[in-house]
Enzyme design. Structure first.
Site, PDB file in Angstrom:
ATOM      1  N   HIS A 129     -25.497  13.313  96.111  1.00 49.57           N
ATOM      2  CA  HIS A 129     -26.020  14.525  96.599  1.00 49.57           C
ATOM      3  C   HIS A 129     -26.741  15.288  95.461  1.00 49.57           C
ATOM      4  O   HIS A 129     -26.377  14.992  94.170  1.00 49.57           O
ATOM      5  CB  HIS A 129     -25.091  15.496  97.239  1.00 49.57           C
ATOM      6  N   HIS A 131     -30.191  18.325  94.689  1.00 44.44           N
ATOM      7  CA  HIS A 131     -31.497  19.167  95.154  1.00 44.44           C
ATOM      8  C   HIS A 131     -32.859  18.226  94.921  1.00 44.44           C
ATOM      9  O   HIS A 131     -33.323  18.713  93.819  1.00 44.44           O
ATOM     10  CB  HIS A 131     -31.353  20.611  94.188  1.00 44.44           C
TER      11      HIS A 131
END
Length: 340
Positions: A129, A131
């Site tokens: 995970h 951004h």
């Protein structure tokens, strides 16, 4: 004498009625038990025929899930659930930290990342995970393709949350001073004064996150970027949920990827992870501000992507929760396998 005969007749009728009611009750009970038995037989038959080749079973532990999380969409709450389940369900969770919190990688790092994720067998199965924008693993020549998932939020809600987050922080790390700390200007005042922090172009984030690393993706209001984002959402993502339906998103993931998310729904409901990160001192915009923002091209395009994602998610959710007329969940199995 006549009254005695009437009493006997009435008593006999009562006994007959009781007997009839008893047998009707027994018949209904037997029919219900028979339906339950048929349902068990159907499910048992389905389980016995619903098999996979050995090669697929072997590769199950090679599964890679990538959650390229959009900022301020509730991603911290969702990742918190994954971190708490990873030991129980025996998978790894890795955070992708890109220099200076940039959302796009250099071409050389795109290639290295794709090759690394595909060949790093020691940490499989795994959920990555971070951004970052969507990466097309086919274009990068990776040996295997990961499963992409994501969450999307109403664009104005996300912008307002981020605006106050930079000024007031959140309850996740309440003592961390953000870069706009001390700025008391409300979002309404910001819009009224046409300040850069509330410029509608700042909403241009969810479209490029789904669009990818192409230059056109990051041009605010670019129509090609919007269409590419929709294309990727449908063709490259296993599931895209919406922040407003986080619980349903987790439930669908648990039903679809139990290897990772078994027990996630119950854990989310009964833990303190359902609202792990909330922006502090957030003031909802007034109607005039909303109307002004919604006149912008960027809001219209970002909202179009959100509505598109919402429609896809509700479609998937309905199919998962659908029941046939006899209340039997949808199943599938193989038959007529030849040669015997």
């Amino acid at each position: 004498m006549f009254n005695v005969n009437k009493l006997c007749l009435f008593s006999c009728l009562c006994v007959i009625v009781v007997i009839v009611l008893y047998f009707q009750s027994e018949i209904a009970r037997l029919e219900e038990n028979n339906q339950k038995l048929e349902l068990r037989l159907v499910q048992s038959h389905s389980d016995s025929r619903q098999f996979f080749p050995k090669s697929v079973e072997k590769n199950d532990d090679d599964t890679i899930v990538i959650y390229n999380r959009v900022p301020k969409t509730g991603s911290t709450s969702f990742v918190g659930v994954a971190y708490d389940l990873c030991k129980r369900n025996n998978f790894k969770v890795l955070h992708i930290n890109i220099t200076a919190n940039r959302h796009i990688m250099s071409l050389s790092n795109q290639y290295k990342f794709a090759q690394n994720v595909s060949k790093w067998y020691d940490v499989k199965p795994a959920l990555y995970h971070g951004h970052m924008a969507f990466l097309n693993f086919d274009r990068l020549g990776a040996g295997s393709k990961p499963i992409f998932i994501n969450l999307i939020r109403k664009p104005l809600d996300r912008l307002v949350s981020y605006y106050y987050f930079l000024r007031n922080g959140d309850n996740y790390r309440p003592h961390l001073v953000r870069k706009k700390h001390g700025d008391k200007m409300t979002f309404d005042e910001c819009v009224e004064r046409s300040q850069p922090d509330c410029d509608p172009n700042n909403m241009w984030l969810q479209v490029p996150f789904f669009c990818g690393h192409a230059a056109e993706c990051w041009k605010p209001g670019n129509q090609w970027a919007l269409e590419q984002a929709k294309h990727n959402l449908v063709n490259h993502y296993l599931l895209v949920g919406v922040t407003e339906q986080m619980l349903d998103f987790i439930t669908v993931l648990e039903a679809t990827l139990p290897r990772f998310f078994k027990g996630a729904t119950e854990y989310y409901l009964n833990s303190n992870k359902s609202h792990l990160r909330q922006t502090s001192a957030k003031i909802e915009p007034n109607i005039l501000t909303i109307e002004r923002i919604q006149q912008s091209t960027v809001w219209k395009m970002e909202n179009e992507l959100y509505e598109f994602a919402l429609e896809q998610f509700n479609f998937v959710k309905r199919k998962l929760l659908a029941r046939e007329a006899n209340n039997v969940a949808q199943i599938y199995f193989y038959e007529k396998i030849r040669p015997k």
